[in-house]
Scaffold this active site. Structure first.
Site, PDB file in Angstrom:
ATOM      1  CD  GLU A 174      17.892 -45.131 -36.285  1.00  0.00           C
ATOM      2  OE1 GLU A 174      17.136 -44.241 -36.714  1.00  0.00           O
ATOM      3  OE2 GLU A 174      18.130 -46.179 -36.898  1.00  0.00           O
ATOM      4  CD  GLU A 191      14.168 -49.595 -40.755  1.00  0.00           C
ATOM      5  OE1 GLU A 191      14.411 -48.449 -41.107  1.00  0.00           O
ATOM      6  OE2 GLU A 191      15.056 -50.437 -40.525  1.00  0.00           O
TER       7      GLU A 191
HETATM    8  C1  RAM Z   1      18.260 -49.840 -38.913  1.00  0.00           C
HETATM    9  C2  RAM Z   1      17.289 -50.203 -37.872  1.00  0.00           C
HETATM   10  C3  RAM Z   1      17.790 -50.966 -36.701  1.00  0.00           C
HETATM   11  C4  RAM Z   1      19.116 -51.597 -36.908  1.00  0.00           C
HETATM   12  C5  RAM Z   1      19.433 -51.840 -38.334  1.00  0.00           C
HETATM   13  C6  RAM Z   1      20.779 -52.487 -38.571  1.00  0.00           C
HETATM   14  O1  RAM Z   1      17.604 -49.797 -40.139  1.00  0.00           O
HETATM   15  O2  RAM Z   1      16.555 -49.098 -37.477  1.00  0.00           O
HETATM   16  O3  RAM Z   1      17.800 -50.234 -35.510  1.00  0.00           O
HETATM   17  O4  RAM Z   1      19.097 -52.810 -36.197  1.00  0.00           O
HETATM   18  O5  RAM Z   1      19.371 -50.670 -39.062  1.00  0.00           O
END
Ligand code: RAM
Length: 745
Positions: free
Chosen positions: A630, A351
């Site tokens: 996260e 990502e």
């Molecule tokens: C995830 C990402 C990010 C977020 C989006 C909506 O894939 O890691 O942190 O902003 O989603």
């Protein structure tokens, strides 16, 4: 200088990263070289050398911009490498990087093009004023290098047997070098860096080396970091050392599942001599490495190299609570890990994108910790460019690569989304507040206004923003693991509150820049949205629709309520009901401590911040985290990795609470943009006995420290640099004007 240079590419596809080469013969009869400058850019990431020596300290140049609109170049002073040598060899190694490598979670690669290229000009000035310019053109050659494979996600393979002494020495072309071809390329997209380039920042030694349960050699570097391993080794020719990377362990082995399909594996093939290996055309987010194939009788000797944009550290913070200090260090490390050329969500899995929402909320913390004026200013230039090409729409990620990929079935159609698209307004506003340079607002003005004007077309007849897809309070801990947008907070409430905030900031910006008609338009629209918010979402008794922590937080902090007493009380009640565990996602978390503080619930803010049970800010710290995660529970209390598809251990978004720590515990906040006038208002609490905060501003360093005495007395020391005045406000005391100098209270 690059206007006469051509973008060149190998005429035939080589089986490795191409090494471009030319020989520079100095013009004669003009005296000595007084100055030589190499200006260079590439399609793909490059490393330029003269006579085998690097021309600069940068790596992964020219980084990642919205290449369709902007391709950056760097200029290097190469006088020392060229002067006094009648003949020099200039080589440029080009890897796939963001241009041609894999990019995005949907599995694509070569999204910008399938031909790697380099464009360069070397300008040499002599004592008599003569100028010689050597540019990339059809006379260059390209050959195979020792880099057999390179990808940002998957890693790099280097075969040291392929290295040749002939590459860098001026005695004729290596016979295996092949012609190049000039690409059809618009030099008009070339542009200098606005921010800083990427370089090696620090090297970290192994903390521990051991054998895993299945017999693999593992290294713990003690810190989740971003970069690569470097080592020199001698071993049997043709043998291969393989390095895999991971942020965490699971069952005593590397926990690679969170990387999804990023291979994060480097391979080094030994020549039999002393080989230096450093995979500079990839990067990994890792704390642990697994090494296989290390020569049997050679002691392991490796280091981890930390790589990111060359930002200057400006702000610091410390207090009497070691867990909070670790939390703060984790925020710093997540900034470092994700400020590698552009602000990314994460640095490890497939990502690593410039997700707008993450930086929209994190920018204030970053702007205190580091001087990010140029770094974020550069990224905002791309944001504006993407937006211009998309009818005012601020895409989910900048640079927008999602537009090149087929969306998975469950993925929303691209449209403006609250918080994420609001980056167009919130990030420039943050930079203005932090650095007091209004040119950032002037530069982003068209982007800021285009965003709010576009969202106006998405409002429902009732005047709220409730009709289109929202990420909303993303990753609310109560949302199902596989449906992170299904938060408790009503998405319309979140979106309308965010829109109101953007409108007020854009109205203020318009007034500041003298766009009076715009200021009136946005002020009026903001007032209407505020009324719509109240009539649609706020009950007569003050209950905000969906009655959860995030909606009260946003209504309070973004100024949607005339009277915040009910909302403050209800918020404090909900926070207590959740046992002071976090109940907010990406939208509410950055602001909840402020919402509690301004409504008179400082104690609740501290209890929330100091809570250790999951979900909380300190839970990861108690689990040994060295970066911000996260998810609140990226690692579950039993030590297993969260089964969700998105489980990064290096995501700064939820670290946005650092901003509150700086302003409320540390007590430093700007009263005027750029801190020419500053509020010194530390609010001790949570049982802390001391704290200190320091910030280097353009005027000089501001410092605040406080400690509590045994009898509850508070002693505060403040230092303000010349040119800065402040207001000291301590709980229950009249405010005091302070001037430059050191003061004790
Ligand atoms: C995830 C990402 C990010 C977020 C989006 C909506 O894939 O890691 O942190 O902003 O989603």
């Amino acid at each position: 200088m690059l206007h006469t240079a051509r973008m060149i590419s190998p005429a035939v596809e080589l089986g490795s990263a191409p090494l471009f080469r030319t020989e520079i013969t100095l013009d004669t009869g003009h005296g000595a070289v007084t100055r030589a400058t190499l200006t260079i850019s590439s399609l793909g990431v490059h490393e330029a050398r003269i006579g085998g020596r690097p021309v600069g300290e940068d790596v992964l140049s020219p980084g990642w911009t919205s290449y369709e609109h902007r391709l950056r170049y760097l200029s290097h002073d190469v006088t020392e490498l060229i002067a006094g040598k009648p003949l020099s060899v200039l080589t440029v190694l080009v890897g796939n990087g963001w241009y041609r490598g894999r990019l995005g979670f949907m599995g694509g690669s070569a999204l910008y093009g399938d031909r790697l290229g380099v464009i360069a000009a070397c300008e040499i000035t002599f004592t008599d004023g003569h100028r010689q310019v050597v540019v990339t053109d059809g006379t260059w050659t390209a050959g195979n290098s020792d880099v057999l494979a390179d990808d940002l996600y998957d890693g790099q393979t280097i075969d040291a047997r392929r290295r040749s002494g002939k590459w860098f020495v001026p005695d004729g072309e290596p016979e295996w070098f092949l012609p190049v071809r000039v690409l059809d390329f618009d030099n008009g997209v070339l542009t200098p860096y606005i921010g800083e380039w990427v370089s090696r920042q620090e090297s970290v030694p192994p903390r521990k080396v051991w054998e895993s349960p299945t017999g693999r050699m593992l290294i713990d570097f003690g810190q989740n970091l971003v970069g690569w391993l470097r080592f020199t080794v001698r071993g049997p020719a043709g043998s291969e050392i393989r390095i895999r990377h991971a942020e965490v362990l699971e069952d005593g082995e590397l926990g690679v599942r969170p990387l999804r399909d990023a291979q994060a594996t480097d391979r080094f093939i030994l020549s039999g001599g002393d080989d230096l290996f450093e995979p500079t055309m990839t990067f990994h987010g890792f704390r642990y490495a697994e090494v296989s194939g290390w020569p049997a009788d050679v002691p392991l000797d490796v280091e981890a190299v930390v790589v990111h944009s060359r930002l200057e550290r400006t702000g610091d913070f410390a207090c009497s609570d070691e867990l909070l200090n670790r939390l703060h260090r984790n925020v710093v490390w997540s900034t470092r890990g994700n400020f590698l050329d552009l602000p990314t969500d994460c640095p490890q899995r497939n990502e690593r994108l410039g997700w707008t929402g993450d930086i929209a909320v994190f920018a204030p913390s970053a702007a205190y910790l580091y001087d990010v004026r140029g770094f974020l200013g550069d990224w905002l230039t791309d944001l504006a460019a993407e937006q211009r090409a998309a009818d005012g729409l601020v895409p989910f990620v900048i640079p927008d690569v999602l537009k090149y990929q087929p969306a998975p079935p469950d993925f929303p159609d691209p449209d403006s989304t609250a918080f994420w698209s609001d980056a167009a307004v919130w990030v420039p506003w943050t930079l203005w507040q932090a650095y007091g340079d209004r040119s950032i607002l002037a530069k982003q003005y068209a982007s800021m206004t285009a965003h709010v004007r576009r969202v106006r077309t998405l409002l429902s007849p009732s005047g709220v923003w409730d009709g289109s897809f929202q990420f909303g309070d993303w990753l609310d801990p109560d949302a199902p693991a596989d449906a992170p947008a299904k938060a408790k907070a009503d998405p319309g409430v979140v979106a309308t509150a965010a829109y109101y905030r953007s409108l007020t900031l854009v109205a203020e910006t318009a007034a500041l820049l003298g766009h009076d008609a715009d200021a009136a338009e946005f002020t009026e629209l903001a007032a209407r949205v505020r009324i719509a918010f109240s009539s649609e979402y706020v009950d007569a008794d003050g209950t905000v629709r969906s009655d959860c922590t995030t909606v009260y937080t946003l209504a309070i902090v973004f100024g949607l309520l005339d009277d915040t007493s009910f909302a403050g009380r209800r918020l404090a009640e909900l926070v207590a009901d959740s046992g002071y565990r976090v109940s907010t996602g990406f939208a509410g978390t950055p602001y909840i401590t402020d919402a509690l503080t301004v409504t008179g619930h400082l104690d609740a803010a501290y209890r929330l911040l100091l809570e250790r049970e999951c979900p909380s800010w300190l839970y990861p710290v108690t689990m040994g985290a060295t970066t911000i995660w996260e998810r609140w529970d990226s690692m579950l209390p039993d030590g297993t990795i969260n089964p969700g598809e998105m489980t990064s251990f290096n995501h700064y978004a939820l670290g946005a609470v650092a901003d509150w720590m700086h302003r409320t515990i540390g007590g430093i906040a700007p009263l005027e943009p750029g801190y020419s006038r500053v509020s010194i208002a530390p609010r001790p609490g949570g049982g802390l006995t001391w704290a200190r905060a320091g910030l280097r501003t353009r005027h000089g360093r501001i410092e605040v420290s406080w400690r509590t005495g045994p009898d509850g007395d508070l002693a505060v020391d403040v230092t303000l640099p010349d040119g800065v005045t402040g207001v000291l406000s301590l709980d229950g005391r009249p405010e005091v004007e302070i001037s430059a100098g050191t003061h004790s209270f």
